[in-house]
Design a protein around this motif. Structure first.
Motif, PDB file in Angstrom:
ATOM      1  N   LEU A 181       0.819  -1.209   0.000  1.00  8.99           N
ATOM      2  CA  LEU A 181       0.000   0.000   0.000  1.00  8.99           C
ATOM      3  C   LEU A 181       0.855   1.262   0.000  1.00  8.99           C
ATOM      4  O   LEU A 181       0.506   2.247  -0.657  1.00  8.99           O
ATOM      5  CB  LEU A 181      -0.941  -0.018   1.208  1.00  8.99           C
ATOM      6  N   ASN A 210     -12.547  -7.304   3.930  1.00 12.13           N
ATOM      7  CA  ASN A 210     -12.730  -5.949   3.416  1.00 12.13           C
ATOM      8  C   ASN A 210     -11.861  -4.920   4.125  1.00 12.13           C
ATOM      9  O   ASN A 210     -12.051  -3.713   3.931  1.00 12.13           O
ATOM     10  CB  ASN A 210     -14.203  -5.546   3.525  1.00 12.13           C
ATOM     11  N   SER A 211     -10.921  -5.375   4.937  1.00  9.72           N
ATOM     12  CA  SER A 211     -10.066  -4.435   5.645  1.00  9.72           C
ATOM     13  C   SER A 211      -9.237  -3.626   4.652  1.00  9.72           C
ATOM     14  O   SER A 211      -8.496  -4.201   3.845  1.00  9.72           O
ATOM     15  CB  SER A 211      -9.134  -5.169   6.608  1.00  9.72           C
ATOM     16  N   PRO A 212      -9.310  -2.295   4.708  1.00  9.95           N
ATOM     17  CA  PRO A 212      -8.509  -1.479   3.782  1.00  9.95           C
ATOM     18  C   PRO A 212      -7.023  -1.504   4.103  1.00  9.95           C
ATOM     19  O   PRO A 212      -6.226  -0.896   3.378  1.00  9.95           O
ATOM     20  CB  PRO A 212      -9.094  -0.075   3.957  1.00  9.95           C
ATOM     21  N   ASP A 213      -6.657  -2.205   5.176  1.00  9.27           N
ATOM     22  CA  ASP A 213      -5.236  -2.323   5.511  1.00  9.27           C
ATOM     23  C   ASP A 213      -4.577  -3.514   4.832  1.00  9.27           C
ATOM     24  O   ASP A 213      -3.358  -3.688   4.940  1.00  9.27           O
ATOM     25  CB  ASP A 213      -5.068  -2.453   7.033  1.00  9.27           C
ATOM     26  N   GLY A 255      -8.177  -5.881   0.270  1.00 11.92           N
ATOM     27  CA  GLY A 255      -9.196  -5.017   0.851  1.00 11.92           C
ATOM     28  C   GLY A 255      -9.091  -3.598   0.336  1.00 11.92           C
ATOM     29  O   GLY A 255     -10.098  -2.960  -0.007  1.00 11.92           O
ATOM     30  N   PHE A 256      -7.879  -3.059   0.243  1.00 11.05           N
ATOM     31  CA  PHE A 256      -7.720  -1.705  -0.278  1.00 11.05           C
ATOM     32  C   PHE A 256      -8.070  -1.644  -1.759  1.00 11.05           C
ATOM     33  O   PHE A 256      -8.728  -0.701  -2.212  1.00 11.05           O
ATOM     34  CB  PHE A 256      -6.285  -1.224  -0.066  1.00 11.05           C
ATOM     35  N   LYS A 307     -10.186  -3.304  -3.317  1.00 11.36           N
ATOM     36  CA  LYS A 307     -11.649  -3.311  -3.466  1.00 11.36           C
ATOM     37  C   LYS A 307     -12.217  -1.900  -3.383  1.00 11.36           C
ATOM     38  O   LYS A 307     -13.223  -1.594  -4.034  1.00 11.36           O
ATOM     39  CB  LYS A 307     -12.282  -4.194  -2.393  1.00 11.36           C
ATOM     40  N   THR A 308     -11.591  -1.035  -2.583  1.00 13.30           N
ATOM     41  CA  THR A 308     -12.106   0.334  -2.470  1.00 13.30           C
ATOM     42  C   THR A 308     -11.975   1.099  -3.780  1.00 13.30           C
ATOM     43  O   THR A 308     -12.663   2.108  -3.979  1.00 13.30           O
ATOM     44  CB  THR A 308     -11.379   1.112  -1.365  1.00 13.30           C
TER      45      THR A 308
END
Length: 389
Positions: free
Chosen positions: A279, A316-319, A323-324, A326-327
């Protein structure tokens, strides 16, 4: 001027007129240019595995100067040394500027019309003709010259075949990525692209790895390839390949590196696979991808491994990497999201035009995302009931 700068200057020169190439050779020097072109031919040549050693005399002509190279082709590959081999069974001559255009130019503009070929096999043999013996001697010579000419005027090789040839795991082993890359990158393969790959391979062993870099170098015949690794991988430096040493989780280093070597047409993250590192690299480097370019994240399966900062349960964790990513699907539709001020949209929302997910890899297209929202007369709270029939 370094060899890398010479090659880059030649790649840029062949985009113009034939006179521009000759002027570039004059400016850079016929000797350095000839050495660079011959090095590229050595890299591209793929002699048959059972080919015995065959010498081909290659003469490159520029004005009143002729630069000779003895190219030795065998099942072990190709080597080249400056000089003359009077006993070479095949002599090949090119105008240097035309060979530069053929090797580094766009595929539609290749020029091989100045090539002259002279077969000297058996020229000095005495005694009665022996066609059968002659053909036996000719067979390896023909295969060697075919490999050399194939390096000059190659049919566009399949990316999967190149991955196998240069021993990278992007195809035919742990992963099956090359068909996806070929689908997205084929439109760029004839362009003077800049490609950065994070992760060179081989861990701390300086001479291991590098297969992906050579695969990209061969696929993008006019490209400049950069490899970033936390370990010293300078043993893999060669014309059109530059290795860099740095930490992909260090934003300051990444910005400094990208300012110097970018912007890039393609960035491929095959680095640590740790979600936090992935990330940081994505957030820092996406601005250094040209519009119309691509950012690739490989080995997404590590997003589900706790040891790599992932999670097998919080999908779905953006970490986490997946997951990120997907955003980004929501970001594609930021202009249509009620209550969201477009002025507050993320950089990712405004500069990503598409996200393609495949097993283990995501391909992100960099482009302006500014098509506007649906017109205001379309209701946001549900469509009105249809009239009775």
């Amino acid at each position: 001027m370094t060899e890398q700068e010479t090659v880059e200057a030649l790649i840029l020169a062949v985009g113009g007129r034939p006179d521009d190439v000759r002027a570039a050779v004059d400016r850079l020097g016929a000797g350095p240019v000839a050495e660079a072109v011959v090095a590229e031919l050595r890299f591209r040549a793929a002699p048959p595995a059972d080919l015995p050693e065959v010498n081909v005399q290659l003469d490159l002509v520029h004005g009143d100067r002729t630069l000779g190279f003895v190219v030795t082709l065998s099942g072990k590959g190709a080597t080249a040394d400056a000089g003359q081999d009077p006993d070479a069974p095949m002599w090949v001559s090119y105008e240097l500027a035309d060979l530069v255009r053929a090797v580094y130019g766009p595929s539609g503009g290749r020029a091989g019309h100045t090539r002259r070929v002279e077969l000297r096999l058996g020229r000095d043999e005495s005694g009665p003709p022996n066609p059968k013996a002659y053909l036996v001697k000719l067979e390896p010579v023909s295969r060697a010259v075919h490999a050399l000419f194939g390096a000059v005027d190659p049919a566009e090789p399949d990316l999967g075949d190149l991955a196998v040839r240069y021993a990278t795991d992007k195809w035919g082993g742990l992963h099956w990525f090359t068909p996806h890359y070929q689908r997205h990158f084929s439109e760029l393969r004839d362009e003077p692209v800049r490609l950065l790959e994070i992760g060179i391979g081989g861990y701390e062993q300086p001479h291991l790895g590098g297969g992906s870099l050579r695969t990209w170098k061969r696929y993008f015949r006019r490209g400049l390839i950069y490899g970033l690794d936390i370990f010293d991988k300078s043993a893999h430096d060669e014309p059109r390949i530059t290795t860099l040493r740095g930490d992909q989780s260090d934003p300051a280093y990444l910005r400094e590196m990208a300012e110097r070597y970018g912007p890039f047409d393609i960035i491929v993250d095959d680095g640590s696979h740790i979600s936090g590192h992935v990330l940081v690299s994505l957030r820092t480097l996406l601005p250094y991808v040209r519009p119309g370019g691509y950012y690739v994240v490989e080995d997404l399966m590590f997003s589900y491994f706790q040891g790599f900062g992932g999670s097998p349960t919080d999908l779905n964790s953006p970490d986490t990497s997946v997951g990120f990513l997907k955003t980004l699907a929501d970001g594609l539709h930021y202009e249509d999201r009620p209550g969201l001020d477009p002025a507050q949209a993320r950089y990712f929302d405004r500069h990503i035009g598409a996200v393609h997910f495949y097993r283990g890899v995501a391909v992100i297209e960099k482009s302006a995302n500014a098509e506007g929202s649906l017109p205001p007369w379309i209701p946001r709270s549900g469509m009105p009931p249809r009239p009775a029939q």
